[in-house]
Design a protein around this motif. Structure first.
Motif, mmCIF file in Angstrom:
data_model
loop_
_atom_site.group_PDB
_atom_site.id
_atom_site.type_symbol
_atom_site.label_atom_id
_atom_site.label_comp_id
_atom_site.label_asym_id
_atom_site.label_seq_id
_atom_site.Cartn_x
_atom_site.Cartn_y
_atom_site.Cartn_z
ATOM 1 N N ASP A 315 0.810 -1.218 0.000
ATOM 2 C CA ASP A 315 0.000 0.000 0.000
ATOM 3 C C ASP A 315 0.840 1.264 0.000
ATOM 4 O O ASP A 315 0.283 2.371 0.018
ATOM 5 N N GLY A 316 2.177 1.127 -0.017
ATOM 6 C CA GLY A 316 3.057 2.282 -0.077
ATOM 7 C C GLY A 316 3.383 2.906 1.257
ATOM 8 O O GLY A 316 4.073 3.926 1.302
ATOM 9 N N GLY A 335 4.858 7.329 1.180
ATOM 10 C CA GLY A 335 5.806 8.138 0.428
ATOM 11 C C GLY A 335 5.129 9.000 -0.610
ATOM 12 O O GLY A 335 4.180 8.572 -1.282
ATOM 13 N N SER A 336 5.598 10.231 -0.742
ATOM 14 C CA SER A 336 4.992 11.172 -1.678
ATOM 15 C C SER A 336 6.073 12.051 -2.279
ATOM 16 O O SER A 336 7.048 12.415 -1.615
ATOM 17 N N ILE A 337 5.883 12.383 -3.556
ATOM 18 C CA ILE A 337 6.829 13.290 -4.210
ATOM 19 C C ILE A 337 6.722 14.686 -3.617
ATOM 20 O O ILE A 337 7.719 15.356 -3.379
ATOM 21 N N ASN A 338 5.498 15.117 -3.367
ATOM 22 C CA ASN A 338 5.254 16.426 -2.782
ATOM 23 C C ASN A 338 4.147 16.268 -1.744
ATOM 24 O O ASN A 338 2.979 16.049 -2.093
ATOM 25 N N LEU A 354 4.221 7.877 -4.082
ATOM 26 C CA LEU A 354 5.326 7.060 -4.566
ATOM 27 C C LEU A 354 4.911 5.598 -4.620
ATOM 28 O O LEU A 354 4.008 5.169 -3.897
ATOM 29 N N PRO A 355 5.567 4.798 -5.456
ATOM 30 C CA PRO A 355 5.262 3.357 -5.508
ATOM 31 C C PRO A 355 5.629 2.675 -4.188
ATOM 32 O O PRO A 355 6.292 3.256 -3.323
ATOM 33 N N PRO A 356 5.217 1.432 -4.012
ATOM 34 C CA PRO A 356 5.546 0.709 -2.765
ATOM 35 C C PRO A 356 7.046 0.570 -2.558
ATOM 36 O O PRO A 356 7.837 0.522 -3.508
ATOM 37 N N ILE A 357 7.436 0.482 -1.296
ATOM 38 C CA ILE A 357 8.843 0.315 -0.924
ATOM 39 C C ILE A 357 9.234 -1.145 -1.145
ATOM 40 O O ILE A 357 8.545 -2.065 -0.699
ATOM 41 N N TYR A 388 12.215 8.261 12.049
ATOM 42 C CA TYR A 388 11.471 7.417 12.979
ATOM 43 C C TYR A 388 10.951 8.224 14.163
ATOM 44 O O TYR A 388 9.856 7.945 14.662
ATOM 45 N N GLN A 389 11.712 9.205 14.627
ATOM 46 C CA GLN A 389 11.287 10.000 15.777
ATOM 47 C C GLN A 389 10.075 10.848 15.452
ATOM 48 O O GLN A 389 9.141 10.964 16.244
ATOM 49 N N LYS A 390 10.050 11.433 14.272
ATOM 50 C CA LYS A 390 8.936 12.286 13.866
ATOM 51 C C LYS A 390 7.807 11.486 13.208
ATOM 52 O O LYS A 390 6.765 12.062 12.880
ATOM 53 N N THR A 391 8.033 10.186 13.002
ATOM 54 C CA THR A 391 7.058 9.293 12.362
ATOM 55 C C THR A 391 6.526 9.900 11.058
ATOM 56 O O THR A 391 5.316 10.008 10.845
ATOM 57 N N SER A 392 7.444 10.285 10.203
ATOM 58 C CA SER A 392 7.044 10.889 8.934
ATOM 59 C C SER A 392 8.148 10.664 7.914
ATOM 60 O O SER A 392 9.256 10.225 8.233
#
Length: 821
Positions: A315-316, A335-338, A354-357, A388-392
């Motif tokens: 699901d990305g 994941g996102s380009i913008n 973005l596509p899946p990791i 990981y700390q900012k979870t983003s």
């Protein structure tokens, strides 16, 4: 032969396949998990005492949120509707057969067969205050009101010519909300057969309806696209839209009675609690619990405590699951380009996603200072960083400078790794190029080779623990070693086949290589030689993981097996077969758990390492070994029995009696603790340290009559002085009684058997040993012959070379206490 025992744990919160969960609304935490059923759950209903779950043509009643107490069998087709009805429960199958069951006796009370061409049952409801009556909705659009007790059709509603998808009781008596496939919502009075109001949504069929009961006349309706509409029943208008409440269809929703809380769930594997406390009547997410909406592709433990698992899904999204408690789970997002444009466009029309990791690497060093995770995406040249700390998602997009303005065709990142210090990321491309980037600044720090490191695509790469070597594997069949700082080629090894992936155990310097011919090799990066070769898989090798000590290599393959290879012996020591192939494996840094993700499965499964808490045979498996099938949680209720039988077999196989003496040339020590013999020579020092400085003095009490000296002049008598000159030490000499140890030594003079006195001496403490050795001397009541017998016992211990440290300690103490004899 199972080294890993499957735990009943999976991080898949809405997996309706096998388990039923009970969640607490206050914290949205799991209260209870039921026992597993035999197949996927297709329908769920509950009353105040029992939970009813169906699969295929059977449904069960679960009590106390755990064990199955009733089973109901009688349908010939799949059950798709369940409705608790007092002491009865109603079930409807896809063949249009309605059966009323007595809950306690499990017997059929009533069976009604409907004509599927004229009335195909699609919804069921028990209207409030309507005793013994149920309301049925059909795919043809009509409604029917039945009396279950008398088995009579009381009234038929003509309907609206469109299929009914859901029925919901309104807070008002006699009022029912009807959801249609056209997106219409009909609020109907079933007592007078009168339509009170009508609403319409443009998002497709109505999937769920719920009413607020906290004093606000609001109705919520769900849609197949994940949107929720809120309707004002007094003003008969739409007051708010909750778009993208879920990324998939709304499967169910319910307002908490008397509170402004709405609970929703969807096919995106998420449960959310919404609170309506703001202006405009819209809701906000109060708490949520979610997993992957698509199967995970790569999992890895994060950190050295073994408590967090990073998981990348189809699901990305990138998510972190805690093995301690679900409240520590968190999602790092998609994941996102913008990211700004993605938030504006929403989930349904996000062209920036973005596509899946496909692969990622993480490191905890400096993760509080900058991004500590780097990931590459499917068919995409840009690699992303995550915090990981900012979870983003992080702030850097790592890609070669020549491709910064245009997107190349058929060039993408294939492998990534991050250094143990967390400062650098190494990225391999499909063109054979390998680049180094700084994780703090995101700047390019060089590449390996003149133009590219390999002729073919990079299949894997790794950096050692000291940032001295970078190891790359190419599809052309070469393993190359590079200087990390200077980027110079140090060594190149030609492999027998094209590698499909590599994995480095940094502590031991052991490199695992998986090949396209389904074989595995173990490479020593110090000697640059292949030290082990394994074969046995019959499908593509999906993933590998090392045990923390580097002794085991665990592999998973598309042949649905997970195998454990013992590197020191070079043998297969464990193998088991699954009903679904494991696509990714990772072992805890503490060595207690093995985590696995499987094909078309949303869950992450934990396997406990049984060698940590029970006897497990580590003998090599025979060449013709047939692995046993191990089912995943919920697909086999007799799993615990199978594990118990496996434990009995393992215990019999590892049963081994060690001899007292392994060899005549070896020195064997005793199993006594050091406190029994190590301080024998220092007993006098220990007693001196423990001796009190002054003995306790008892206060002398004054006499009742004060003594006087006889005479004409009265005078008090002086107190008598105690005479301490007399010694209290008594030389008992021949009066001393003989101890058991002394008697056994005397008997050994004639029998020459010293096992009994030695065992007695081993059971004594240090102080008692000193007393026994002092009593051997003539002044202690002993004799020279018994002292000679003791020395013969010591000589026997030294000749046989066992209890070696005891012989040294006993002989040293004997010489010390009898040195003036």
């Amino acid at each position: 032969m199972l080294n890993f025992c499957l735990l009943q744990t999976q991080f898949d919160i809405t997996k309706n396949a096998v388990l039923t969960f009970s969640l607490q609304v206050k914290k949205l935490g799991i209260v209870a998990v039921s026992n597993a059923l035999l197949q996927d759950i297709t329908c769920l209903a509950a009353d105040r005492m029992l939970i009813f779950a169906s699969y295929s043509d059977v449904f069960h009643a679960v009590a106390r949120n755990k064990e199955v107490v009733h089973t109901y069998e009688g349908h010939k087709a799949r059950i798709h509707l369940l409705q608790p009805f007092g002491d009865h429960v109603i079930s409807v199958d896809v063949a249009n057969v309605l059966i009323v069951w007595d809950i306690q006796s499990e017997e059929e009370y009533l069976q009604v067969v409907f004509d599927k061409a004229t009335f195909a049952v699609s919804a069921i409801l028990h209207p409030s205050t309507y005793l013994n009556k149920i309301l049925l909705g059909s795919e043809q659009g009509g409604l029917q009101l039945w009396n279950i007790r008398s088995n009579k059709l009381l009234y038929s509603f003509p309907g609206w010519g469109l299929g009914v998808t859901t029925l919901e009781q309104a807070p008002a008596v006699d009022v029912v909300a009807v959801g249609l496939v056209s997106g219409h919502i009909i609020v109907h009075n079933i007592k007078f057969d009168e339509t009170l109001m009508k609403f319409q949504q443009d998002w497709g069929p109505i999937t769920a309806i719920s009413f607020r009961t906290d004093g606000h006349p609001v109705m919520a309706a769900g849609s197949p696209v994940g949107h929720i509409a809120l309707w004002d029943l007094e003003e008969k208008k739409l007051i708010s839209q909750m778009r993208n409440a879920h990324s998939t269809a709304i499967a169910g929703m319910s307002f908490v009675p008397g509170e402004p809380l709405l609970i929703t769930n969807g096919a995106d594997n998420a449960i959310r609690v919404w609170i309506f406390d703001g202006p405009g009547g819209t809701g906000r997410v109060l708490r949520s619990r979610m997993g992957h909406s698509a199967p995970p592709t790569k999992i890895r433990y994060h950190g050295q405590n073994g408590e967090q698992i990073l998981s990348a899904g189809q699901d990305g999204t990138l998510q972190s699951f805690s093995t301690v408690h679900e409240r520590f789970n968190k999602s790092l997002g998609r994941g996102s380009i913008n990211k700004k444009k993605s938030k504006k466009k929403g989930l349904q029309h996000d062209t920036m996603a973005l596509p899946p990791i496909t692969a990622f690497a993480s490191e905890v060093a400096h993760q509080s200072d900058w991004d500590g995770i780097v990931a590459c995406h499917q068919g995409y040249i840009t690699c992303t960083t995550w915090n990981y700390q900012k979870t983003s998602m992080g702030i850097h997009k790592l890609r070669p400078e020549e491709f910064s303005k245009n997107k190349p065709v058929d060039i993408y990142a294939t492998a990534v790794d991050i250094t143990s210090c967390g400062n650098f990321a190494v990225i391999g491309m499909s063109t054979g190029r390998v680049d180094v980037y700084n994780m703090q600044s995101g700047l390019h720090r060089g590449c390996y080779g003149k133009e590219r490191a390999h002729e073919g695509s990079v299949r894997g790469l790794a950096v050692d623990g000291l940032n001295q070597l970078t190891i790359t594997a190419g599809s052309e069949g070469l393993i190359k070693f590079w200087k990390f700082k200077t980027k110079d080629l140090v060594h190149s090894t030609d492999l027998s086949s094209s590698p499909s992936g590599i994995l480095l155990h940094r502590d031991s310097g052991i490199l695992g290589i998986a090949f396209d011919d389904f074989s595995i090799s173990v490479f020593d990066i110090e000697t640059r030689k292949i030290v082990r070769k394994f074969s046995g898989h019959h499908g593509r090798i999906n993933d590998m993981t090392f045990s923390p000590d580097g002794r085991w290599l665990i592999t998973s393959s598309m042949d649905c097996t997970i195998k454990t290879w013992d590197l020191p012996s070079g043998c297969l020591i464990d193998c088991f077969l699954l009903d679904s192939a494991a696509v990714s494996l990772t072992m805890s840094p503490t060595g207690d758990f093995l985590a696995s993700a499987h094909v078309d499965d949303l869950g992450i499964y934990l396997w406990s390492n049984r060698s940590l808490y029970s006897l497990v045979s580590l003998r090599p498996l025979p060449a013709d070994y047939e692995p046993s099938m191990v089912t995943l949680p919920g697909t086999c209720p007799l799993q615990d029995v199978d594990v118990a039988e496996g434990e009995e077999t393992c215990d019999e196989m590892v049963e081994y009696d060690s001899p007292e003496q392994l060899g005549e040339q070896l020195v064997t020590l005793s199993s006594l603790p050091e406190s029994r013999w190590k301080n024998l020579l220092n007993l006098d020092i220990i007693k001196k340290k423990n001796k009190p400085r002054e003995p306790p003095k008892v206060a002398t009490s004054a006499p009742f009559f004060i003594p006087t000296v006889p005479g004409l002049i009265p005078r008090y008598a002086a107190p008598e002085q105690e005479n301490d000159a007399q010694s209290k030490v008594v030389n008992i000499g021949v009066l001393a009684q003989k101890s058991d140890f002394y008697i056994h030594l005397e008997e050994a003079l004639s029998t020459n058997k010293y096992a009994a006195p030695l065992n007695m001496l081993k059971d004594l403490g240090p102080s008692n040993i000193e007393i026994e050795l002092r009593s051997l001397a003539p002044e202690g009541g002993g004799s020279v012959e018994v002292m000679l017998s003791f020395l013969r016992m010591i000589g026997m211990m030294l000749n046989k070379k066992y209890n070696f440290e005891l012989a040294q300690a006993y002989l040293a103490l004997f010489l010390k206490v009898n040195m003036f004899f």
